[in-house]
Design an enzyme around this catalytic site. Structure first.
Site, PDB file in Angstrom:
ATOM      1  N   ASN A 103      45.874  46.289  30.379  1.00  0.00           N
ATOM      2  CA  ASN A 103      46.754  46.108  31.202  1.00  0.00           C
ATOM      3  C   ASN A 103      47.805  47.489  31.495  1.00  0.00           C
ATOM      4  OD1 ASN A 103      48.377  44.874  33.498  1.00  0.00           O
ATOM      5  ND2 ASN A 103      50.034  44.700  31.725  1.00  0.00           N
ATOM      6  N   HIS A 105      51.270  49.119  32.244  1.00  0.00           N
ATOM      7  CA  HIS A 105      52.724  48.503  32.432  1.00  0.00           C
ATOM      8  C   HIS A 105      53.614  49.824  32.767  1.00  0.00           C
ATOM      9  CE1 HIS A 105      55.842  45.436  32.144  1.00  0.00           C
ATOM     10  NE2 HIS A 105      56.558  46.364  31.454  1.00  0.00           N
ATOM     11  N   SER A 132      52.862  52.609  29.808  1.00  0.00           N
ATOM     12  CA  SER A 132      52.227  52.290  28.839  1.00  0.00           C
ATOM     13  C   SER A 132      50.723  51.426  29.431  1.00  0.00           C
ATOM     14  CB  SER A 132      52.697  51.149  27.935  1.00  0.00           C
ATOM     15  OG  SER A 132      54.019  51.502  27.303  1.00  0.00           O
ATOM     16  N   ASP A 141      52.624  41.494  27.689  1.00  0.00           N
ATOM     17  CA  ASP A 141      52.916  43.128  27.412  1.00  0.00           C
ATOM     18  C   ASP A 141      53.230  43.263  25.971  1.00  0.00           C
ATOM     19  OD1 ASP A 141      52.696  43.453  30.027  1.00  0.00           O
ATOM     20  OD2 ASP A 141      54.971  43.089  30.602  1.00  0.00           O
TER      21      ASP A 141
END
Length: 184
Positions: A103, A105, A132, A141
């Protein structure tokens, strides 16, 4: 050839960046999946001749039911990696325990997990901000960091200027992270 499935929910700017920096060179994105039938990223994927699947979360009775359908759909493409690039869904263990995914972020995790990270980072007293890329786990997260890049916040910047810096870093580190993972 390594295969990527990209998940997105909105305009698809990070999807378009992956298409430009990875797909057009390596043909790696085998499918783009969105939960939003109105997502701008649909057109971006189709222009690049990437198959698009629309799996509307509103058609499922629960997060778990949606994630089960998503896992099944992803499985049809047998990807080496799933890349969440602006996929605005909180994923359940039904997804996280079955799909190898990363992912993007827009904060220096662990700071500002969850929604509105750009605004919360901008409004904070933090002097160093950034982006990130991390592994997706059951914790929102909270997965292991793959790559981060920071910058010093300019107190004179507007939210728009700050957001532009975040987007620039996103467009740099997401493709680098994908290439790093697929080459390992």
């Amino acid at each position: 050839m390594k295969k990527i499935v990209a998940l997105f929910s909105g305009e698809g700017t990070n999807l378009a960046n992956l298409i430009k920096k990875i797909h057009l060179k390596h043909g790696a994105i085998v499918c783009a999946i969105t939960n939003n039938p109105e997502a701008g990223g649909i057109a971006k994927a189709r222009v690049a001749h990437i198959p698009v699947e629309i799996l509307d979360h509103r058609d499922h009775e629960s997060r778990e039911a949606y994630d089960a359908a998503l896992v099944e759909l992803i499985g049809e493409y047998n990807p080496d990696l799933v890349v969440l690039c602006g996929f605005m869904r909180i994923l359940t263990p039904v997804f996280t325990s079955n799909v190898r995914s990363i992912n993007l972020h827009p904060s220096l995790l662990p700071a500002f997990k969850g929604a509105r990270a750009i605004e919360r980072s901008f409004d904070s007293d933090e002097k160093i901000c950034g982006v990130s890329v991390h592994w997706v786990t059951d914790e929102l997260d909270g997965g292991e960091i793959i790559l981060q890049k920071s910058f010093t916040k300019n107190p004179k910047d507007t939210l728009e200027e700050f957001s532009a810096k975040i987007r620039e870093i996103e467009h740099e580190i997401l493709p680098l992270s994908v290439i790093k993972i697929l080459n390992d």
